[in-house]
Design a protein around this motif. Structure first.
Motif, mmCIF file in Angstrom:
data_model
loop_
_atom_site.group_PDB
_atom_site.id
_atom_site.type_symbol
_atom_site.label_atom_id
_atom_site.label_comp_id
_atom_site.label_asym_id
_atom_site.label_seq_id
_atom_site.Cartn_x
_atom_site.Cartn_y
_atom_site.Cartn_z
ATOM 1 N N GLY A 11 0.819 -1.201 0.000
ATOM 2 C CA GLY A 11 0.000 0.000 0.000
ATOM 3 C C GLY A 11 0.852 1.250 0.000
ATOM 4 N N THR A 12 0.173 2.378 0.041
ATOM 5 C CA THR A 12 0.833 3.679 0.015
ATOM 6 C C THR A 12 0.417 4.479 1.246
ATOM 7 O OG1 THR A 12 0.772 3.658 -2.401
ATOM 8 C CG2 THR A 12 1.156 5.791 -1.342
ATOM 9 N N ILE A 13 1.389 5.053 1.933
ATOM 10 C CA ILE A 13 1.082 5.887 3.100
ATOM 11 C C ILE A 13 0.343 7.132 2.634
ATOM 12 C CG2 ILE A 13 2.041 7.297 4.973
ATOM 13 C CD1 ILE A 13 4.376 5.337 5.117
ATOM 14 N N VAL A 14 -0.829 7.373 3.240
ATOM 15 C CA VAL A 14 -1.599 8.571 2.896
ATOM 16 C C VAL A 14 -1.478 9.652 3.959
ATOM 17 C CG1 VAL A 14 -3.217 7.440 1.342
ATOM 18 C CG2 VAL A 14 -3.746 7.545 3.761
ATOM 19 N N SER A 15 -1.213 9.242 5.219
ATOM 20 C CA SER A 15 -1.023 10.260 6.259
ATOM 21 C C SER A 15 -0.301 9.662 7.455
ATOM 22 C CB SER A 15 -2.355 10.864 6.710
ATOM 23 O OG SER A 15 -3.127 9.909 7.408
ATOM 24 N N ILE A 16 0.377 10.551 8.172
ATOM 25 C CA ILE A 16 1.028 10.193 9.430
ATOM 26 C C ILE A 16 0.645 11.266 10.440
ATOM 27 C CG2 ILE A 16 3.207 9.840 10.649
ATOM 28 C CD1 ILE A 16 4.426 9.019 7.925
ATOM 29 N N THR A 17 0.055 10.830 11.550
ATOM 30 C CA THR A 17 -0.321 11.759 12.612
ATOM 31 C C THR A 17 0.583 11.502 13.805
ATOM 32 O OG1 THR A 17 -2.615 11.699 11.850
ATOM 33 C CG2 THR A 17 -2.212 12.569 14.065
ATOM 34 N N PRO A 18 1.446 12.461 14.130
ATOM 35 C CA PRO A 18 2.366 12.256 15.247
ATOM 36 C C PRO A 18 1.649 12.250 16.590
ATOM 37 C CG PRO A 18 2.895 14.289 14.022
ATOM 38 C CD PRO A 18 1.631 13.735 13.461
ATOM 39 N N GLY A 19 2.256 11.566 17.550
ATOM 40 C CA GLY A 19 1.763 11.550 18.919
ATOM 41 C C GLY A 19 2.933 11.709 19.871
ATOM 42 N N ALA A 20 2.653 11.727 21.159
ATOM 43 C CA ALA A 20 3.717 11.886 22.149
ATOM 44 C C ALA A 20 4.694 10.709 22.111
ATOM 45 C CB ALA A 20 3.111 12.032 23.540
ATOM 46 N N VAL A 21 4.171 9.505 22.002
ATOM 47 C CA VAL A 21 4.999 8.295 21.976
ATOM 48 C C VAL A 21 4.746 7.500 20.699
ATOM 49 C CG1 VAL A 21 5.510 6.108 23.134
ATOM 50 C CG2 VAL A 21 5.027 8.161 24.492
ATOM 51 N N LEU A 49 9.562 7.138 7.376
ATOM 52 C CA LEU A 49 8.255 7.074 6.720
ATOM 53 C C LEU A 49 7.727 8.470 6.407
ATOM 54 C CD1 LEU A 49 6.501 4.319 8.879
ATOM 55 C CD2 LEU A 49 7.699 4.049 6.687
ATOM 56 N N VAL A 50 7.198 8.617 5.204
ATOM 57 C CA VAL A 50 6.553 9.868 4.799
ATOM 58 C C VAL A 50 5.372 9.524 3.897
ATOM 59 C CG1 VAL A 50 8.629 11.319 4.957
ATOM 60 C CG2 VAL A 50 8.088 10.175 2.807
ATOM 61 N N PRO A 51 4.355 10.392 3.869
ATOM 62 C CA PRO A 51 3.243 10.158 2.955
ATOM 63 C C PRO A 51 3.746 9.999 1.518
ATOM 64 C CG PRO A 51 2.657 11.851 4.527
ATOM 65 C CD PRO A 51 4.136 11.576 4.716
ATOM 66 N N GLY A 52 3.153 9.042 0.818
ATOM 67 C CA GLY A 52 3.559 8.748 -0.545
ATOM 68 C C GLY A 52 4.465 7.534 -0.649
ATOM 69 N N ASP A 53 5.071 7.131 0.485
ATOM 70 C CA ASP A 53 5.924 5.940 0.482
ATOM 71 C C ASP A 53 5.103 4.686 0.194
ATOM 72 O OD1 ASP A 53 8.259 7.281 1.118
ATOM 73 O OD2 ASP A 53 8.312 6.621 3.215
ATOM 74 N N THR A 54 5.679 3.778 -0.583
ATOM 75 C CA THR A 54 5.093 2.457 -0.772
ATOM 76 C C THR A 54 5.642 1.566 0.337
ATOM 77 O OG1 THR A 54 4.939 2.733 -3.156
ATOM 78 C CG2 THR A 54 4.896 0.479 -2.329
ATOM 79 N N VAL A 55 4.737 0.912 1.060
ATOM 80 C CA VAL A 55 5.119 0.081 2.198
ATOM 81 C C VAL A 55 4.363 -1.244 2.143
ATOM 82 C CG1 VAL A 55 5.691 2.031 3.713
ATOM 83 C CG2 VAL A 55 3.356 1.138 3.677
ATOM 84 N N THR A 56 4.740 -2.153 3.000
ATOM 85 C CA THR A 56 4.028 -3.418 3.142
ATOM 86 C C THR A 56 3.410 -3.476 4.526
ATOM 87 O OG1 THR A 56 5.581 -4.515 1.666
ATOM 88 C CG2 THR A 56 4.227 -5.936 3.050
#
Length: 68
Positions: A11-21, A49-56
């Motif tokens: 799949g493709t990363i569409v978003s990353i939401t940071p958190g404290a941990v 990891l960044v949005p748009g990366d192809t990952v498994t």
């Protein structure tokens, strides 16, 4: 790298939401389906990891729960 998990979905990363941990990573696996994973901020940085990366997406679970 070989692993025992057989449930592997590209799949493709569409978003990353940071958190404290832990951060939340949303991956588009096609067909209008999004998989959400909560992983450590350290892992997000180590994997760069960044949005748009192809990952498994790798699923290895002893229990799958369904509620209604």
């Amino acid at each position: 790298m070989k692993i025992s998990a057989r449930n592997q979905i590209s799949g493709t990363i569409v978003s990353i939401t940071p958190g404290a941990v832990n951060g939340t990573v949303k991956i588009d696996i096609g067909g209008g389906n999004i998989v959400t994973s909560s992983i450590t901020e350290e892992a997000i940085a180590d994997l760069a990891l960044v949005p748009g990366d192809t990952v498994t997406v790798i699923v290895k679970a002893s229990d799958v729960l369904i509620g209604k």
